[in-house]
Design a protein around this motif. Structure first.
Motif, PDB file in Angstrom:
ATOM      1  N   ASP A 121      49.741 178.556  83.494  1.00 50.46           N
ATOM      2  CA  ASP A 121      48.758 178.035  82.533  1.00 50.46           C
ATOM      3  C   ASP A 121      48.469 176.541  82.703  1.00 50.46           C
ATOM      4  O   ASP A 121      48.020 175.876  81.774  1.00 50.46           O
ATOM      5  CB  ASP A 121      49.184 178.316  81.084  1.00 50.46           C
ATOM      6  CG  ASP A 121      49.201 179.802  80.771  1.00 50.46           C
ATOM      7  OD1 ASP A 121      48.399 180.544  81.361  1.00 50.46           O
ATOM      8  OD2 ASP A 121      50.034 180.223  79.952  1.00 50.46           O
ATOM      9  N   VAL A 122      48.704 175.990  83.881  1.00 49.41           N
ATOM     10  CA  VAL A 122      48.421 174.580  84.137  1.00 49.41           C
ATOM     11  C   VAL A 122      46.908 174.386  84.307  1.00 49.41           C
ATOM     12  O   VAL A 122      46.210 175.273  84.778  1.00 49.41           O
ATOM     13  CB  VAL A 122      49.199 174.079  85.384  1.00 49.41           C
ATOM     14  CG1 VAL A 122      48.660 174.663  86.658  1.00 49.41           C
ATOM     15  CG2 VAL A 122      49.227 172.575  85.459  1.00 49.41           C
ATOM     16  N   ASN A 123      46.409 173.243  83.882  1.00 47.96           N
ATOM     17  CA  ASN A 123      44.997 172.910  84.049  1.00 47.96           C
ATOM     18  C   ASN A 123      44.848 172.040  85.299  1.00 47.96           C
ATOM     19  O   ASN A 123      45.243 170.884  85.294  1.00 47.96           O
ATOM     20  CB  ASN A 123      44.459 172.170  82.824  1.00 47.96           C
ATOM     21  CG  ASN A 123      42.988 171.829  82.955  1.00 47.96           C
ATOM     22  OD1 ASN A 123      42.315 172.226  83.908  1.00 47.96           O
ATOM     23  ND2 ASN A 123      42.471 171.081  81.996  1.00 47.96           N
ATOM     24  N   LEU A 124      44.271 172.617  86.352  1.00 50.70           N
ATOM     25  CA  LEU A 124      44.036 171.902  87.604  1.00 50.70           C
ATOM     26  C   LEU A 124      42.537 171.717  87.845  1.00 50.70           C
ATOM     27  O   LEU A 124      42.106 171.492  88.970  1.00 50.70           O
ATOM     28  CB  LEU A 124      44.666 172.664  88.777  1.00 50.70           C
ATOM     29  CG  LEU A 124      46.187 172.581  88.875  1.00 50.70           C
ATOM     30  CD1 LEU A 124      46.731 173.682  89.768  1.00 50.70           C
ATOM     31  CD2 LEU A 124      46.628 171.217  89.359  1.00 50.70           C
ATOM     32  N   SER A 125      41.765 171.803  86.799  1.00 50.44           N
ATOM     33  CA  SER A 125      40.315 171.675  86.919  1.00 50.44           C
ATOM     34  C   SER A 125      39.936 170.345  87.570  1.00 50.44           C
ATOM     35  O   SER A 125      40.314 169.278  87.096  1.00 50.44           O
ATOM     36  CB  SER A 125      39.682 171.764  85.530  1.00 50.44           C
ATOM     37  OG  SER A 125      38.301 171.531  85.590  1.00 50.44           O
ATOM     38  N   GLY A 126      39.217 170.424  88.681  1.00 52.29           N
ATOM     39  CA  GLY A 126      38.767 169.220  89.365  1.00 52.29           C
ATOM     40  C   GLY A 126      39.854 168.451  90.089  1.00 52.29           C
ATOM     41  O   GLY A 126      39.623 167.340  90.561  1.00 52.29           O
ATOM     42  N   ALA A 127      41.049 169.024  90.213  1.00 54.01           N
ATOM     43  CA  ALA A 127      42.153 168.346  90.906  1.00 54.01           C
ATOM     44  C   ALA A 127      41.989 168.469  92.417  1.00 54.01           C
ATOM     45  O   ALA A 127      41.326 169.376  92.918  1.00 54.01           O
ATOM     46  CB  ALA A 127      43.495 168.943  90.478  1.00 54.01           C
ATOM     47  N   ASN A 128      42.615 167.555  93.149  1.00 55.18           N
ATOM     48  CA  ASN A 128      42.608 167.577  94.608  1.00 55.18           C
ATOM     49  C   ASN A 128      43.976 168.057  95.080  1.00 55.18           C
ATOM     50  O   ASN A 128      44.973 167.361  94.906  1.00 55.18           O
ATOM     51  CB  ASN A 128      42.322 166.179  95.158  1.00 55.18           C
ATOM     52  CG  ASN A 128      42.337 166.134  96.671  1.00 55.18           C
ATOM     53  OD1 ASN A 128      42.554 167.137  97.348  1.00 55.18           O
ATOM     54  ND2 ASN A 128      42.110 164.954  97.220  1.00 55.18           N
ATOM     55  N   LEU A 129      44.001 169.247  95.688  1.00 58.01           N
ATOM     56  CA  LEU A 129      45.239 169.814  96.228  1.00 58.01           C
ATOM     57  C   LEU A 129      45.175 169.951  97.749  1.00 58.01           C
ATOM     58  O   LEU A 129      45.897 170.745  98.338  1.00 58.01           O
ATOM     59  CB  LEU A 129      45.514 171.180  95.590  1.00 58.01           C
ATOM     60  CG  LEU A 129      46.050 171.129  94.161  1.00 58.01           C
ATOM     61  CD1 LEU A 129      45.925 172.466  93.479  1.00 58.01           C
ATOM     62  CD2 LEU A 129      47.485 170.659  94.133  1.00 58.01           C
ATOM     63  N   LYS A 130      44.333 169.159  98.384  1.00 63.05           N
ATOM     64  CA  LYS A 130      44.233 169.220  99.847  1.00 63.05           C
ATOM     65  C   LYS A 130      45.561 168.794 100.469  1.00 63.05           C
ATOM     66  O   LYS A 130      46.127 167.769 100.119  1.00 63.05           O
ATOM     67  CB  LYS A 130      43.100 168.334 100.342  1.00 63.05           C
ATOM     68  CG  LYS A 130      41.740 168.911 100.043  1.00 63.05           C
ATOM     69  CD  LYS A 130      40.641 168.123 100.704  1.00 63.05           C
ATOM     70  CE  LYS A 130      39.316 168.828 100.488  1.00 63.05           C
ATOM     71  NZ  LYS A 130      38.225 168.170 101.201  1.00 63.05           N
ATOM     72  N   GLY A 131      46.043 169.630 101.374  1.00 60.32           N
ATOM     73  CA  GLY A 131      47.293 169.341 102.072  1.00 60.32           C
ATOM     74  C   GLY A 131      48.537 169.587 101.233  1.00 60.32           C
ATOM     75  O   GLY A 131      49.647 169.370 101.706  1.00 60.32           O
ATOM     76  N   ALA A 132      48.380 170.047 100.002  1.00 62.26           N
ATOM     77  CA  ALA A 132      49.533 170.286  99.128  1.00 62.26           C
ATOM     78  C   ALA A 132      50.311 171.521  99.595  1.00 62.26           C
ATOM     79  O   ALA A 132      49.736 172.496 100.059  1.00 62.26           O
ATOM     80  CB  ALA A 132      49.083 170.464  97.686  1.00 62.26           C
ATOM     81  N   ASP A 133      51.625 171.467  99.450  1.00 59.88           N
ATOM     82  CA  ASP A 133      52.498 172.588  99.785  1.00 59.88           C
ATOM     83  C   ASP A 133      52.751 173.373  98.501  1.00 59.88           C
ATOM     84  O   ASP A 133      53.486 172.911  97.623  1.00 59.88           O
ATOM     85  CB  ASP A 133      53.813 172.070 100.378  1.00 59.88           C
ATOM     86  CG  ASP A 133      54.723 173.181 100.849  1.00 59.88           C
ATOM     87  OD1 ASP A 133      54.500 174.362 100.489  1.00 59.88           O
ATOM     88  OD2 ASP A 133      55.691 172.871 101.572  1.00 59.88           O
TER      89      ASP A 133
END
Length: 155
Positions: A121-133
């Motif tokens: 239920d985390v809000n990641l709206s508009g977040a940048n997860l490029k390269g994230a593991d």
């Protein structure tokens, strides 16, 4: 753990202020060792915690809006209901951390390590997860609208 046993931070007075009051918005806490510290509902909005060691820290319900948490280490940390909207988490290690219902809207998590993180239920709206593991991260019920991923790493 007492203040004297903490690793040197860029601004030790800010570390003392945080430990005594749980209020340290816009503070300079670069490199601070806050391992296993109880910062329940702390206000760290806009604080600079770049490179801080936060393994096992309790930041339940904390305000970390627009904080710089780049290259910080949060192994087994509690960030349930925390507000990390707009935060910088570039290269941050959140391995096995609990982020249930956390707000990461607009946060920059580029190259972050989220292995085994509980992100229900985390809000990641508009977040940048490029390269994230995101290996073994639980994103059940997460808001992923307009979230940026590497095409090969989308959950």
């Amino acid at each position: 753990m007492g203040i004297a046993s903490r690793a040197a931070a860029e601004n030790p007075a800010h570390v003392r202020q945080l430990l005594q009051t749980r209020q340290c918005p816009n503070c300079d806490l670069r490199g601070a060792n806050l391992m296993d510290t109880n910062l329940f509902k702390a206000n760290l909005a806009g604080a600079n915690l770049e490179g801080a060691y936060l393994a096992g820290v309790n930041l339940f319900g904390a305000n970390l809006q627009n904080a710089n948490l780049s290259r910080a280490s949060f192994y087994l940390a509690i960030l349930v209901n925390a507000d990390l909207s707009g935060a910088q988490l570039v290269g941050t290690r959140l391995t096995l951390s609990n982020l249930v219902n956390a707000n990461l809207a607009g946060a920059n998590l580029e190259n972050a390590v989220l292995k085994g993180a509980n992100m229900i239920d985390v809000n990641l709206s508009g977040a940048n997860l490029k390269g994230a593991d995101l290996d073994r991260a639980n994103l059940s019920g997460a808001n992923l609208s307009q979230t940026l991923f590497d095409e090969s790493r989308q959950p």
